[in-house]
Structures are given as structure tokens and as C-alpha cells.
Write an enzyme that holds these catalytic residues in place. Structure first.
Site, mmCIF file in Angstrom:
data_model
loop_
_atom_site.group_PDB
_atom_site.id
_atom_site.type_symbol
_atom_site.label_atom_id
_atom_site.label_comp_id
_atom_site.label_asym_id
_atom_site.label_seq_id
_atom_site.Cartn_x
_atom_site.Cartn_y
_atom_site.Cartn_z
ATOM 1 N N ASP A 243 -1.158 -1.553 6.201
ATOM 2 C CA ASP A 243 -1.930 -1.275 4.788
ATOM 3 C C ASP A 243 -2.281 -2.531 4.159
ATOM 4 O O ASP A 243 -3.539 -2.656 3.668
ATOM 5 C CB ASP A 243 -1.025 -0.470 4.059
ATOM 6 C CG ASP A 243 -1.625 -0.275 2.522
ATOM 7 O OD1 ASP A 243 -2.690 0.514 2.381
ATOM 8 O OD2 ASP A 243 -1.071 -0.817 1.592
ATOM 9 N N GLU B 47 -2.788 2.903 10.180
ATOM 10 C CA GLU B 47 -1.958 1.582 9.476
ATOM 11 C C GLU B 47 -0.925 1.103 10.359
ATOM 12 O O GLU B 47 -0.859 0.111 10.486
ATOM 13 C CB GLU B 47 -1.627 1.908 8.065
ATOM 14 C CG GLU B 47 -3.054 2.140 7.134
ATOM 15 C CD GLU B 47 -2.528 2.642 5.647
ATOM 16 O OE1 GLU B 47 -3.255 2.458 4.814
ATOM 17 O OE2 GLU B 47 -1.327 2.925 5.437
#
Length: 301
Positions: free
Chosen positions: A59, A149
Site C-alpha cells: 500500500d 498490494e
């Protein structure tokens, strides 16, 4: 989805090939790759590590490199004189900052990331526990985005945080150039502008948030005198700070100087050839006898 970490050789080879194809990076560490696909529901039930830490890393990597890529495309160093150098300066975007914030949010949205996982058909490799199966998490957008992610986080760890690799992987996974081309095409350009409507066009662009409010500064015959034919000398300097552009025009009236300065600013920013000659590398122009001619060069952006 799987309920065991034991991939068959065929499954592992297939998964590695897909990840390499979609990221451009081959993850040699099998444990890290499997961890990227392991949900916390599995580790809570059977032990071992899951993909939450990799998702957290991915992320942050995603945000950083998407912003960096956008900035490299549209950001620039500016000074009041429109020069770029390593000294006192400011930083700006070519366009309105909110457009790029919206672009970044669109690129990293859960919807975008989940769509990639669906396109790559990767949800079948997820390793899950009983509660995830009961909750049918394979249909949840956030779960798919987390997997995207986690894969990026696995690349970060496996590559020892190699910045060149990470930027290349982000660009490839997202096909980010497609978004930038779309933004380039959607950037507002006036369908038509001329010398006579240039001042109003600049004003309207500023009112719609496409640029900063243009600034005009004048010098009159009181300071500049008259030419050899007795015509008054007027100078208008026009600045659009957000575009890091300044154009100066000498003319026989204040009105002429202003509208030609605004016209040249528009031509340079929107990369249109003006009606009178070269643009871009000239900051000062003179309008006389119905012709606009440049006479002072500046360093291009």
C-alpha cells in the site's frame, strides 16, 4: 480458493509465471510468494505468517511510486523568470493540482486494483481459512485490492527495496501510462482562441480553475517615450504563475500590448503555433506595422 499452503508443482509454476508476466519481476523466494496469497483467516486457524504485512508494505509502495510517476510527468521546477536550475525556486504541476489528486485516487482505488486481480484470475490461488470461505470473500473488492498490494509488497521485500525495480513493477502492474495518456487527452484546451479573445480566454481558464489568475504589468510612454515615427511605446508583461510563463509585448497602445501578451501565453501553454512566428523560446516581442516579431530569448521549460 485453496485451503492449504501446499501448492502442486504445476500450480506453483503457473503462479510464478503469472506474477512474472504481470509485474516484470520474478519472485524466487517461494515462501514470500505463498505468503502474499495467504489470508489471516488461514494463519489464525493453522498458524504461520499471512499477507497483512505485505499488504501494508505494498500500500505504501503503491502510493509513493504512483505520486512519483505523476510528478515526473507533470511536475517542474519554476522561478519567476521561467528558468529551471538548482537554486531558489518553487515546484508546480502543469495543470491544476486537484486533477492529479483525483487521478492518483482513481489509479490506486480498490476498484482499480480488484479489477486487475480479476483480469489475472488470481483469486483462485488465495489460501484461506474457514471463516473466509463462509463469508465468500472471493467476491469482495477490498479482498482483491489487498491481494494486489500484498503482491507488490512481496516484490518490495524480495527485491530488497530496489527503487528502479519497484517503479517499473508499479508501472507495469497498473499500466499507468494508459491513465496518463487519458489525462493528457482530457486536459482542457480551448477549441479556438485568437488575439482578440485571448484576454477573455485566459480569464475564463482562471475562473474554471485551469490556471492561476493572469497578472498584467504595464509601462507607458511616460517612461518609454515615443518611437522615431512619433508612436507611443507601451509594454505589457503578462504572467500566469501556475504555468510558470511570462510574456512581454511592446506595442503602440496598452490594449494591443495586453492582448498580444495574453495570446502568446496561450500559444505557448497549449503548444499552438502563433500566427506570427516562433514561440516558446522567446519572452519579449514587439508588435508594429501589423507584425509580431520576437527579440529576446529565454531558456525553455
Amino acid at each position: 480458493m485453496k485451503k492449504t499452503k501446499n501448492f502442486s508443482m504445476r500450480e506453483m509454476r503457473s503462479l510464478r509465471d503469472i506474477i512474472f508476466e504481470k509485474t516484470g519481476y520474478r519472485i524466487k523466494n517461494q515462501c514470500i510468494l505463498v505468503q502474499a496469497f495467504t489470508r489471516s483467516s488461514y494463519s489464525a486457524q493453522f498458524g504461520g505468517e499471512n499477507n497483512e504485512i505485505l499488504e501494508f508494505i505494498g500500500d505504501r509502495v503503491l502510493d509513493y511510486y504512483v505520486i512519483k510517476i505523476i510528478a515526473e510527468r507533470y511536475g517542474y521546477i519554476k522561478t519567476p523568470g521561467n528558468f529551471s536550475f538548482d537554486g531558489d525556486c518553487e515546484y508546480a504541476f502543469r495543470g491544476h493540482a486537484k486533477d492529479f489528486a483525483e487521478l492518483k485516487n482513481k489509479i490506486v482505488s480498490n476498484a482499480t486494483l480488484a479489477r486487475k486481480i480479476d483480469e489475472w484470475n488470481l483469486i483462485q490461488y488465495m489460501i484461506v481459512g474457514k471463516c473466509d470461505i463462509n463469508n465468500q470473500i472471493e467476491n469482495q473488492e477490498k479482498v482483491k485490492a489487498d491481494l494486489f498490494e500484498a503482491i507488490l509488497g512481496a516484490v518490495a521485500v524480495a527485491s530488497h527495496w530496489n527503487p528502479a525495480i519497484l517503479q517499473s513493477v508499479v508501472e507495469k502492474m497498473l499500466q499507468i501510462e494508459d491513465y496518463l495518456i487519458e489525462l493528457d487527452g482530457n486536459q482542457y484546451k480551448p477549441k479556438y482562441f485568437s488575439v482578440d479573445n485571448a484576454v477573455n480566454t485566459l480569464k475564463e481558464l482562471a475562473e474554471h480553475g485551469k490556471c492561476s489568475v493572469p497578472k498584467y504589468e504595464y509601462m507607458s510612454p511616460e517612461y518609454l517615450g515615443y518611437d522615431e515615427n512619433g508612436n507611443p511605446r507601451w509594454v505589457c508583461n503578462c504572467w500566469v504563475v501556475e504555468w510558470a510563463l511570462m510574456r512581454q509585448v511592446w506595442a503602440s497602445s496598452k490594449k494591443l500590448a495586453k492582448k498580444y501578451a495574453a495570446y502568446l501565453i496561450l500559444c505557448d501553454h497549449f503548444e499552438f503555433c502563433n500566427e506570427y512566428g516562433e514561440n516558446g523560446t522567446w519572452s519579449s516581442w514587439k508588435y508594429e506595422d501589423g507584425k509580431l516579431t520576437p527579440f529576446h530569448k529565454v531558456t525553455s521549460r
